[in-house]
Write a protein that holds these residues in place. Structure first.
Motif, PDB file in Angstrom:
ATOM      1  N   GLY A 189       5.986  -5.685  13.948  1.00  0.00           N
ATOM      2  CA  GLY A 189       6.634  -6.574  12.989  1.00  0.00           C
ATOM      3  C   GLY A 189       7.109  -7.907  13.534  1.00  0.00           C
ATOM      4  O   GLY A 189       7.508  -8.785  12.758  1.00  0.00           O
ATOM      5  N   HIS A 190       7.026  -8.109  14.841  1.00  0.00           N
ATOM      6  CA  HIS A 190       7.589  -9.328  15.435  1.00  0.00           C
ATOM      7  C   HIS A 190       6.946 -10.600  14.910  1.00  0.00           C
ATOM      8  O   HIS A 190       7.577 -11.664  14.891  1.00  0.00           O
ATOM      9  CB  HIS A 190       7.438  -9.282  16.957  1.00  0.00           C
ATOM     10  N   ASN A 191       5.683 -10.531  14.488  1.00  0.00           N
ATOM     11  CA  ASN A 191       5.006 -11.742  14.006  1.00  0.00           C
ATOM     12  C   ASN A 191       4.736 -11.704  12.501  1.00  0.00           C
ATOM     13  O   ASN A 191       3.887 -12.417  11.994  1.00  0.00           O
ATOM     14  CB  ASN A 191       3.693 -11.961  14.771  1.00  0.00           C
ATOM     15  N   GLY A 192       5.490 -10.847  11.814  1.00  0.00           N
ATOM     16  CA  GLY A 192       5.335 -10.774  10.367  1.00  0.00           C
ATOM     17  C   GLY A 192       4.330  -9.755   9.892  1.00  0.00           C
ATOM     18  O   GLY A 192       4.112  -9.616   8.684  1.00  0.00           O
ATOM     19  N   THR A 193       3.721  -9.025  10.817  1.00  0.00           N
ATOM     20  CA  THR A 193       2.757  -7.990  10.432  1.00  0.00           C
ATOM     21  C   THR A 193       3.483  -6.798   9.816  1.00  0.00           C
ATOM     22  O   THR A 193       4.532  -6.373  10.307  1.00  0.00           O
ATOM     23  CB  THR A 193       1.946  -7.538  11.652  1.00  0.00           C
ATOM     24  N   THR A 194       2.936  -6.264   8.745  1.00  0.00           N
ATOM     25  CA  THR A 194       3.499  -5.082   8.104  1.00  0.00           C
ATOM     26  C   THR A 194       2.526  -3.924   8.202  1.00  0.00           C
ATOM     27  O   THR A 194       1.303  -4.113   8.240  1.00  0.00           O
ATOM     28  CB  THR A 194       3.839  -5.340   6.627  1.00  0.00           C
ATOM     29  N   VAL A 195       3.084  -2.728   8.248  1.00  0.00           N
ATOM     30  CA  VAL A 195       2.287  -1.498   8.295  1.00  0.00           C
ATOM     31  C   VAL A 195       2.882  -0.533   7.281  1.00  0.00           C
ATOM     32  O   VAL A 195       4.073  -0.185   7.364  1.00  0.00           O
ATOM     33  CB  VAL A 195       2.302  -0.850   9.696  1.00  0.00           C
ATOM     34  N   ASN A 196       2.084  -0.124   6.338  1.00  0.00           N
ATOM     35  CA  ASN A 196       2.549   0.786   5.291  1.00  0.00           C
ATOM     36  C   ASN A 196       1.495   1.838   4.973  1.00  0.00           C
ATOM     37  O   ASN A 196       0.327   1.691   5.333  1.00  0.00           O
ATOM     38  CB  ASN A 196       2.888  -0.006   4.020  1.00  0.00           C
ATOM     39  N   THR A 197       1.955   2.871   4.306  1.00  0.00           N
ATOM     40  CA  THR A 197       1.069   3.954   3.878  1.00  0.00           C
ATOM     41  C   THR A 197       1.122   4.079   2.363  1.00  0.00           C
ATOM     42  O   THR A 197       2.191   3.942   1.762  1.00  0.00           O
ATOM     43  CB  THR A 197       1.503   5.283   4.517  1.00  0.00           C
ATOM     44  N   VAL A 198      -0.033   4.349   1.770  1.00  0.00           N
ATOM     45  CA  VAL A 198      -0.109   4.683   0.352  1.00  0.00           C
ATOM     46  C   VAL A 198      -0.521   6.150   0.243  1.00  0.00           C
ATOM     47  O   VAL A 198      -1.514   6.567   0.834  1.00  0.00           O
ATOM     48  CB  VAL A 198      -1.129   3.787  -0.390  1.00  0.00           C
ATOM     49  N   ASN A 199       0.265   6.911  -0.501  1.00  0.00           N
ATOM     50  CA  ASN A 199      -0.029   8.327  -0.719  1.00  0.00           C
ATOM     51  C   ASN A 199      -0.507   8.536  -2.156  1.00  0.00           C
ATOM     52  O   ASN A 199       0.312   8.684  -3.075  1.00  0.00           O
ATOM     53  CB  ASN A 199       1.225   9.175  -0.480  1.00  0.00           C
ATOM     54  N   PRO A 200      -1.818   8.542  -2.383  1.00  0.00           N
ATOM     55  CA  PRO A 200      -2.291   8.835  -3.738  1.00  0.00           C
ATOM     56  C   PRO A 200      -2.045  10.299  -4.096  1.00  0.00           C
ATOM     57  O   PRO A 200      -2.088  11.189  -3.234  1.00  0.00           O
ATOM     58  CB  PRO A 200      -3.799   8.551  -3.655  1.00  0.00           C
ATOM     59  N   GLY A 201      -1.785  10.517  -5.369  1.00  0.00           N
ATOM     60  CA  GLY A 201      -1.895  11.856  -5.910  1.00  0.00           C
ATOM     61  C   GLY A 201      -3.361  12.111  -6.208  1.00  0.00           C
ATOM     62  O   GLY A 201      -4.239  11.368  -5.746  1.00  0.00           O
TER      63      GLY A 201
END
Length: 264
Positions: A189-201
């Motif tokens: 995250g130091h340079n504005g990068t994001t990491v996320n997960t999407v959990n579909p049903g």
């Protein structure tokens, strides 16, 4: 990078989407293309080659003519991610673009329906090598080329936080994705990068056909929105939002895209 045209918030950006020849991956690739992104889609089996080219054609036929490329790569092979990224880099340079990847969608995965007493070490490896190790190695390979304010979006499953009989290997592998996501969000995250997960049903797709019908029927009944399964487009819209600037303050999160079946 030129300023995006109104209505094309991802113009000038490049995305890699794994497992993108069909289902959610294909839908995500098309949605990113609709938002102006150039898209590199990754597929594995020879029978997926034609499907992948169809996805490429759909993207490049959009009115604003984004670029698209299909690359074959078997994420069960540890060397595949680096090979994929090298091919992608050559393609970008040949098209007059910087060797930067702005968005990585780790969608490739497989499921296994087996009861506890039937699972073999080979079964464990086949699922984890793609779902977990493949996600890890693909992200590592992209990392040197990931732009500032980059986006890493992992596709997990509501199964990561639920117990379904016969799906322990699949569900546990998807839970591992959530753990990777939180740690990578803290690291990148130091340079504005994001990491996320999407959990579909459950989503109407080829993969859904392999899930026991009684599980799907029970999920439909427990889904607040219209007692139905989701669509590929509904999940792709969530990924498209996470890929854009509007989601810049969201990281390390797991978003349930399940019509309310799972509420986190």
């Amino acid at each position: 990078m030129s300023s995006p045209i109104s209505g094309l918030p991802l113009q000038g950006k490049t995305a890699i989407v794994t497992g993108a020849s069909r289902g959610i991956g294909a839908g995500v690739a098309l949605e990113l293309g609709k938002r102006g992104c150039d898209v590199i889609i990754i597929y594995n089996s020879p029978k997926s080659a034609e499907l992948s080219q169809e996805v490429v054609s759909r993207i490049t036929s959009l009115p604003h003519h984004p670029k698209a490329l299909a690359i074959r790569g078997d994420l069960r092979e540890p060397q595949a991610p680096e090979s994929i990224v090298e091919t992608a880099k050559s393609w970008l340079i040949a098209n007059g673009r910087q060797d930067k990847i702005h968005i990585l969608v780790n969608n490739a995965g497989m499921e296994l329906v087996k009861r506890l007493g039937e699972i073999t070490p080979e079964d464990f490896a086949s699922v984890y090598d793609i779902n977990v190790r493949g996600t890890l190695l693909m992200t590592q390979a992209v990392l040197p080329y990931l732009s500032e304010r980059g986006r890493v979006i992992n596709i997990s499953s509501v199964g990561a936080r639920a117990g379904f009989p016969g799906l322990s290997i699949y569900c546990s592998s998807k839970a591992a994705i959530e753990g990777l996501t939180r740690s990578w969000a803290a690291e990148l995250g130091h340079n504005g990068t994001t990491v996320n997960t999407v959990n579909p049903g459950p989503v109407q797709s080829e993969m859904l056909d392999n899930i026991p019908k009684e599980i799907i029927d029970a999920q439909k009944k427990a889904t607040p929105i219209q007692n139905r399964v989701g669509t590929v487009e509904e999940v792709a819209d969530v990924v498209g939002w996470l890929a854009g600037e509007e989601s810049r303050w969201i990281t390390g999160q797991t978003i349930s895209a399940s019509g309310g079946w799972a509420m986190y």
